[in-house]
Enzyme design. Structure first.
Site, mmCIF file in Angstrom:
data_model
loop_
_atom_site.group_PDB
_atom_site.id
_atom_site.type_symbol
_atom_site.label_atom_id
_atom_site.label_comp_id
_atom_site.label_asym_id
_atom_site.label_seq_id
_atom_site.Cartn_x
_atom_site.Cartn_y
_atom_site.Cartn_z
ATOM 1 C CB SER A 42 10.986 12.036 2.351
ATOM 2 O OG SER A 42 9.772 11.403 2.624
ATOM 3 C CE LYS B 40 -4.382 -1.566 1.441
ATOM 4 N NZ LYS B 40 -5.481 -1.597 2.378
HETATM 5 C C1 R5P Z 1 13.702 13.663 -4.831
HETATM 6 O O1 R5P Z 1 13.961 13.817 -5.985
HETATM 7 C C2 R5P Z 1 13.993 14.643 -3.750
HETATM 8 O O2 R5P Z 1 14.816 15.686 -4.165
HETATM 9 C C3 R5P Z 1 14.594 13.953 -2.557
HETATM 10 O O3 R5P Z 1 15.872 13.464 -2.896
HETATM 11 C C4 R5P Z 1 13.743 12.808 -2.115
HETATM 12 O O4 R5P Z 1 12.388 13.127 -2.181
HETATM 13 C C5 R5P Z 1 14.098 12.396 -0.719
HETATM 14 O O5 R5P Z 1 13.275 11.328 -0.357
HETATM 15 P P1 R5P Z 1 13.843 10.180 0.561
HETATM 16 O O6 R5P Z 1 14.391 10.824 1.792
HETATM 17 O O7 R5P Z 1 12.641 9.329 0.873
HETATM 18 O O8 R5P Z 1 14.866 9.448 -0.216
#
Ligand code: R5P
Length: 282
Positions: free
Chosen positions: A213, A185
Site C-alpha cells: 500500500s 487526519k
Molecule cells: C498488513 O498486514 C498487510 O499484509 C500489508 O503488509 C500492509 O497492509 C501493507 O501496507 P503498507 O504498504 O502501507 O505497509
C-alpha cells in the site's frame, strides 16, 4: 456475464456506466432477461475510488437480483479488508459492513483474491457473505522463479498475516508490530518494528505479501534482508497500490518488484484472469 467498464483491460465491458450531472452514478446492466433464474458472474473492480465503486457494485447487484438473476461478484481486491478488527472504542468494523452490504444488495457470493482477513484460500463466510478467496501466491512465486534463472529462491513474508502465502514453499515470516495511529487526519499506524528470526545471508529472497500500500512494510523488509546479507531481493504482492511514491523507492531498493493486475500498475506482471479461469471462476 455482465462486465463493468473498469474491467476493460481484460474483457469487453457490457455494463453501461455514466454519472448524472451532480455526480450520482448511473448503471445499466444489459441482457438481464437472458440471465433470469441463473447464476451470473459480475466483473467489477472495487478500487480505485472505492466508495463510488462499491455503490456502483450494489446498483449492479440489486438490478440483477430484481431481474431474478443470482449474481456472483468478481472483484479482485476487496477494499476495507484491513478494517476487520476494532483497536479503539467506537471504530467502524468496515470490512464486515461492506460484506453485509454486498450480501444485502444481492451478491450470492464474492470471488476475490488474497482477501486480507481470510488468511487462507478457499470458501469462507464473513458478514453473512459467502466468499471464494483465490490465492495468487503460486503464480507470483512461479513468476519470481523465472527471474532467478534456476537458482535457489527463498520465499518469505514480511509479517505473520501473510504467512499462508509462503508456507507452501517452506517460507518463514518476519514479525511486524504497528504502533498507535499517527496524529492528523490520515488513519495510519506506523511500523514500530519488523524483525527477522531466520538467516538470509547469501540467499536469493522473494518477499511476498498480500498487498503493497504505502510500501512501508515492504521497504522495511527489503532493508532488513539486505542488511542480513541477502543476494538478490525480489518483492511481490497480489495487490499493488504503490502509494506515496513507493514503487520508485522499491525499484531503487531491490532487484525486482511485481504484482498482479488486480489493481493495474506499471509492474502488474502477473495476470489473475487465467488463475480464475483455471478454477472455473471466470
Ligand atoms: C498488513 O498486514 C498487510 O499484509 C500489508 O503488509 C500492509 O497492509 C501493507 O501496507 P503498507 O504498504 O502501507 O505497509
Amino acid at each position: 456475464m455482465p462486465i463493468s467498464p473498469n474491467f476493460s483491460d481484460l474483457m469487453k465491458p457490457d455494463i453501461e456506466m455514466k454519472a448524472f450531472p451532480d455526480g450520482d452514478s448511473y448503471v445499466r446492466v444489459m441482457g438481464t432477461g437472458e440471465l433470469k433464474g441463473k447464476e451470473a458472474r459480475v466483473f467489477h473492480r472495487l478500487y480505485p475510488e472505492q466508495d463510488k465503486a462499491i455503490f456502483q457494485a450494489m446498483l449492479m447487484l440489486d438490478t440483477l437480483r430484481k431481474a431474478g438473476v443470482k449474481p456472483v461478484l468478481v472483484s479482485p481486491y476487496l477494499p476495507y479488508c484491513r478494517q476487520d478488527k476494532i483497536f479503539l472504542e467506537g471504530e467502524a468494523l468496515s470490512a464486515e459492513l461492506l460484506c453485509r452490504l454486498l450480501k444485502f444488495a444481492g451478491a450470492e457470493r464474492l470471488v476475490t483474491l488474497d482477501c486480507h482477513f481470510l488468511k487462507k484460500e478457499g470458501r469462507a463466510e464473513y458478514g453473512g457473505l459467502a466468499i471464494e478467496n483465490v490465492s495468487m501466491g503460486n503464480a507470483l512465486v512461479e513468476h519470481a522463479k523465472a527471474k532467478v534463472e534456476g537458482e535457489q529462491l527463498d520465499v518469505i513474508s514480511p509479517d505473520v498475516g501473510a504467512s499462508y502465502l509462503v508456507e507452501a514453499y517452506g517460507g518463514k515470516s518476519m514479525e511486524k508490530v504497528r504502533g498507535a495511529y499517527a496524529e492528523g487526519k490520515e488513519a495510519y499506524r506506523k511500523i514500530e518494528k519488523l524483525e527477522r528470526g531466520f538467516e538470509v545471508k547469501g540467499k536469493n529472497v522473494l518477499i511476498l505479501d498480500d498487498m503493497i500500500s504505502t510500501g512501508g512494510t515492504m521497504i522495511r523488509a527489503v532493508e532488513n534482508v539486505k542488511k542480513g546479507g541477502a543476494k538478490k531481493v525480489l518483492c511481490a504482492a497480489t495487490h499493488g497500490f504503490f502509494l506515496k511514491g513507493s514503487l520508485e523507492k522499491l525499484r531503487a531498493a531491490c532487484d525486482g518488484v511485481f504484482v498482479t493486475n488486480s489493481i493495474p500498475s506499471p509492474v502488474s506482471e502477473v495476470d489473475f484472469l487465467p488463475v480464475l479461469k483455471e478454477r472455473g471462476l471466470a
